[in-house]
Design an enzyme around this catalytic site. Structure first.
Site, PDB file in Angstrom:
ATOM      1  N   GLN A  76       3.399  -2.974  29.386  1.00  0.00           N
ATOM      2  CA  GLN A  76       3.741  -3.061  30.807  1.00  0.00           C
ATOM      3  C   GLN A  76       5.038  -3.870  30.887  1.00  0.00           C
ATOM      4  OE1 GLN A  76       1.350  -1.835  33.275  1.00  0.00           O
ATOM      5  NE2 GLN A  76       0.206  -1.039  31.527  1.00  0.00           N
TER       6      GLN A  76
ATOM      7  N   ALA B 212      -2.472  -2.929  41.759  1.00  0.00           N
ATOM      8  CA  ALA B 212      -2.271  -2.537  40.361  1.00  0.00           C
ATOM      9  C   ALA B 212      -0.798  -2.281  40.054  1.00  0.00           C
ATOM     10  CB  ALA B 212      -3.115  -1.310  40.045  1.00  0.00           C
ATOM     11  N   HIS B 213      -0.540  -1.959  38.770  1.00  0.00           N
ATOM     12  CA  HIS B 213       0.838  -1.766  38.320  1.00  0.00           C
ATOM     13  C   HIS B 213       1.499  -0.570  39.003  1.00  0.00           C
ATOM     14  CE1 HIS B 213      -1.241   0.533  34.818  1.00  0.00           C
ATOM     15  NE2 HIS B 213      -1.005   1.346  35.807  1.00  0.00           N
ATOM     16  N   ASN B 214       2.798  -0.714  39.208  1.00  0.00           N
ATOM     17  CA  ASN B 214       3.670   0.332  39.765  1.00  0.00           C
ATOM     18  C   ASN B 214       3.420   0.625  41.249  1.00  0.00           C
ATOM     19  OD1 ASN B 214       4.566   0.613  37.103  1.00  0.00           O
ATOM     20  ND2 ASN B 214       3.218   2.353  36.712  1.00  0.00           N
TER      21      ASN B 214
END
Length: 352
Positions: A215, A256-258
């Site tokens: 990540q 969460a990511h993105n």
């Protein structure tokens, strides 16, 4: 034991001053020189308190209140007890908020837990960190190399600011916050226990099991964002996680990511937003709602509490339910099920 309050009253404001501040008008017979020093609910207010009334469900509390003055809308003036001083305004709730900010300015922003300003001798600040004048760092906070922090910002006790992070001016970083891989704008508030910038939940299935994906993105938090206690915001995987200016996020939210969140959104407690989802500007998400990954919730959309969003939501739409759908369809389904349950038969059963 004497009564303890963490927000002491000041000299207060007169009704004339409160009327000018809130845009309200003085009710019939109200004394413009009457001084108000506090705010309280109708059932708890005393002679020096301002309260407000905006729902008939609280009519009993209104009739019995001891408040010094009540904010009320024009349509409800007739419900006031005889002789009750009033400030009349189109929105009693908004006026009450403005009055509270004026009467208790120390409650608008978090303050240092220790009450002191400046850099504590017990803080650990890397020699390559750069802090502008006027930064407060409380005891046991840790600030890594390359960190930059703007003036007027407060870093609470036990907070950890990871290498290379940037924090703007007049921010509030609460106790025990961890901030890594992040760029933070001005006037941002992170309440105690917030976790920003940890790696997201990313794995690829391989022949030997799950393989952890790297990540390598950042978290970008724009100006005037507020994030509630114990909320987590994962850094991006291959693109940045972004929270737009003016957005307000409640306690215990998972981002969460993105994920990309637009400007002036409202996200209530215990919402979970899965990876790579995009929220437009002005989106409102009710509490305990789950949102699948790789979706788009367009500008101005509203999602009811305890919903599950499995598909894209159009601009300005109001959805709810599991799976979420337009509110009218959702209510129609609930009514149909209720009617079937009351009849005690299934829709396929016919009369003999």
């Amino acid at each position: 034991m004497h009564e303890l309050t963490f927000f002491p009253r000041g000299d207060g404001l007169t009704l004339a001053e409160l009327a000018s501040l809130t845009g309200a008008s003085l009710g019939e017979g109200a004394d413009p020189a009457l001084r108000i020093a506090g705010i309280a609910a109708l059932s708890e207010a005393g002679p020096q308190d301002l309260s407000f009334f905006d729902s008939k469900r609280y009519s009993a509390e209104l009739s019995a209140t001891r408040a010094g003055c009540v904010l009320v809308s024009p349509k409800n003036v007739g419900l006031l007890p005889s002789g009750m001083p009033a400030l009349v305004t189109a929105s009693a709730a908004i006026a009450f908020t403005e009055a509270g900010r004026a009467l208790f300015p120390g409650a608008v922003l978090p303050t240092p837990a220790t009450g002191s300003h400046g850099v504590s001798l017990k803080a650990d600040i890397h020699r390559e960190a750069r802090l502008e004048d006027g930064v407060t760092v409380e005891a046991f906070a840790s600030i890594g190399p390359g960190v930059e922090i703007g003036r007027g910002t407060i870093v609470g006790a036990g907070a950890v600011i990871g290498a290379g992070c940037r924090i703007g001016r007049n921010c509030r970083i609460g106790s025990n916050v961890t901030l890594t891989h992040a760029l933070v704008g001005d006037r941002v508030i992170l309440h105690p226990g917030v976790r920003i910038g940890q790696d997201g939940f990313g794995y690829t299935a391989g022949p030997a099991g799950l393989v952890k994906a790297v990540q390598i993105g950042r978290v970008i938090i724009q100006d005037d964002v507020e994030i509630g206690a114990n909320t987590t915001v994962d850094r991006g995987g291959v693109r940045d996680t972004v929270i737009g200016e003016g957005t307000k996020i409640d306690n215990q939210v998972q981002i969460a990511h993105n994920v990309r969140i637009g400007r002036h959104c409202v996200i209530v407690a215990q919402v979970g937003i899965s990876g790579s989802t995009t929220l437009g500007d002005g989106v409102m998400i009710g509490g305990q709602t789950g949102i699948n990954g790789h979706l788009t919730i367009a500008d101005g959309a509203q999602i009811a509490a305890v919903s599950s969003v499995a598909g894209d939501v159009p601009k300005g739409a109001r959805w709810g339910g599991t799976p979420a759908k337009p509110v009218r369809d959702w209510f129609r389904e609930l009514m149909t099920l209720s009617e079937l349950a009351q009849r005690g038969r299934s829709p396929r059963k016919t009369d003999e």
